[in-house]
Design an enzyme around this catalytic site. Structure first.
Site, short mmCIF file in Angstrom:
data_model
loop_
_atom_site.label_atom_id
_atom_site.label_comp_id
_atom_site.label_asym_id
_atom_site.label_seq_id
_atom_site.Cartn_x
_atom_site.Cartn_y
_atom_site.Cartn_z
N ASN A 9 -11.16 -69.40 24.82
CA ASN A 9 -11.84 -68.25 24.54
C ASN A 9 -12.10 -67.29 25.71
O ASN A 9 -13.03 -67.39 26.40
CB ASN A 9 -13.25 -68.52 23.86
CG ASN A 9 -14.14 -67.41 23.60
OD1 ASN A 9 -13.69 -66.44 23.38
ND2 ASN A 9 -15.47 -67.56 23.33
N LYS A 11 -13.42 -64.38 25.51
CA LYS A 11 -14.42 -63.42 25.52
C LYS A 11 -14.17 -62.14 25.87
O LYS A 11 -13.21 -61.78 25.64
CB LYS A 11 -15.82 -64.00 26.34
CG LYS A 11 -15.85 -65.56 26.36
CD LYS A 11 -17.36 -65.95 26.73
CE LYS A 11 -17.45 -67.61 26.60
NZ LYS A 11 -18.61 -67.97 26.93
N GLU A 100 -22.70 -66.81 21.21
CA GLU A 100 -22.94 -65.35 21.69
C GLU A 100 -23.26 -64.45 20.64
O GLU A 100 -23.81 -63.57 20.61
CB GLU A 100 -22.17 -65.18 22.89
CG GLU A 100 -22.07 -65.96 23.99
CD GLU A 100 -20.90 -66.20 24.82
OE1 GLU A 100 -19.86 -65.56 24.30
OE2 GLU A 100 -20.70 -67.15 25.55
N GLU A 170 -20.92 -76.63 20.14
CA GLU A 170 -21.02 -76.13 21.46
C GLU A 170 -22.60 -75.96 21.69
O GLU A 170 -23.45 -75.15 21.25
CB GLU A 170 -20.41 -74.85 21.50
CG GLU A 170 -18.74 -74.69 21.17
CD GLU A 170 -18.46 -73.47 21.95
OE1 GLU A 170 -17.47 -73.61 22.82
OE2 GLU A 170 -18.87 -72.36 21.57
N GLY A 176 -21.02 -71.81 29.77
CA GLY A 176 -21.18 -71.11 31.00
C GLY A 176 -22.19 -71.26 31.99
O GLY A 176 -22.39 -70.76 32.74
N SER A 216 -18.85 -75.69 29.23
CA SER A 216 -18.35 -76.07 30.66
C SER A 216 -17.22 -77.31 30.61
O SER A 216 -17.59 -77.96 31.58
CB SER A 216 -19.74 -76.60 31.21
OG SER A 216 -20.61 -75.34 31.39
C1 PEP Z 1 -17.52 -70.84 25.02
O1 PEP Z 1 -17.67 -69.87 25.48
O2 PEP Z 1 -17.11 -71.22 24.01
C2 PEP Z 1 -17.41 -71.84 26.31
C3 PEP Z 1 -17.40 -73.20 25.90
O3 PEP Z 1 -17.61 -71.48 27.33
P1 PEP Z 1 -17.65 -72.30 28.86
O4 PEP Z 1 -16.52 -73.43 28.76
O5 PEP Z 1 -17.49 -71.40 29.82
O6 PEP Z 1 -18.74 -72.95 28.87
#
Ligand code: PEP
Length: 254
Positions: A9, A11, A100, A170, A176, A216
């Site tokens: 992703n 973003k 988000e 998630e 993040g 993460s």
């Molecule tokens: C995400 O935005 O779906 C995500 C898992 O971000 P990150 O891997 O940066 O934590």
């Protein structure tokens, strides 16, 4: 046997030129190092870069996904895009209900259900995201929150349509932040989600639906997370912008 899936992703990162350079670099690594039994790969750039990314990965193992979709077929919805537009641009997948979007754009699980329906009607595969906040985890409400997001978000989705659904767990506190759920914490929730799907759709569908972990995930923790029995791959944010790291995560799903 569920085939693993790793989705990146991006973003709101990378302009058009940068997106083309990034997808070309990922395509090169995948062309040289992908093995036949590797995980399915999906990359979700911005909507702006969707069509050109889809053209650049033609004939490769990489599929393209969007990060959002409008629930309507067409109409006066300035600034939005429909599932058929995404499909015509070359998308095969779409992320729905990312935390988000829930947090900054007030997307509810009820709204996600309409988006899920609209995307599936165009034969897109949805990556439907669920997950609790830190506060909800600390007050031990995470199972209730996830149950609610799952039940409402899958409202109206038939058993047949479930072949177009991938769930992404998630935990918001792990996105993040550099904090990952431990593999035991993640497995516990994944097994819970599979159980909920079983009670709604039966054992066969529960055993075939893929449940990704996101939050993460990095090259150094991916193998342990993906090694859990109910974790079928990952939704990757930050690390998906680094081609080598992204491919190391894909390899960790072997
Ligand atoms: C995400 O935005 O779906 C995500 C898992 O971000 P990150 O891997 O940066 O934590």
């Amino acid at each position: 046997m569920r085939k693993k899936l790793v989705a990146g992703n991006w973003k709101m990162h990378k302009n058009l030129t940068e997106s083309q350079a990034l997808i070309t670099e990922i395509r090169g690594i995948v062309r040289d190092e992908f093995r036949q039994n590797d995980a399915e790969i999906v990359v979700c750039p911005s909507a702006l870069a969707l069509a050109s990314s889809a053209r650049l990965v033609e004939g490769s193992e990489i599929q393209i996904g969007a990060q959002n979709v409008n629930e309507n077929k067409e109409g006066a919805y300035t600034g939005e895009w429909s599932a058929s537009m995404l499909k015509s641009a070359g998308a095969t997948h779409v992320i729905i209900g990312h935390s988000e979007r829930r947090q900054y754009y007030n997307e509810t699980s009820e709204a996600c259900a309409l988006k899920n329906k609209a995307a599936i009607a165009e034969e897109l595969t949805v990556l439907y995201c669920v997950g609790e906040s830190l506060e909800e985890r600390e007050s031990n409400q995470h199972f209730d929150v996830i149950k609610d997001q799952l039940e409402k978000g899958l409202e109206g989705i038939s058993s047949e349509e479930m072949s177009h659904v991938v769930i992404a767990y998630e935990p918001v506190w792990a996105i993040g932040t550099g904090k990952t759920a431990s593999s035991e914490q993640a497995q516990e929730v994944h097994a819970f989600i599979r159980g909920l799907i079983e009670s709604k759709y039966g054992l066969n569908i529960a055993e075939s639906v893929r449940i990704l972990y996101g939050g993460s995930v990095k090259p150094d923790n991916a193998k342990e997370i993906f090694g859990q029995p109910d974790i079928d791959g990952g939704l990757i944010g930050g690390a998906s912008l680094k081609p080598r790291d992204f491919f190391e995560i894909i390899k960790a799903a072997r």
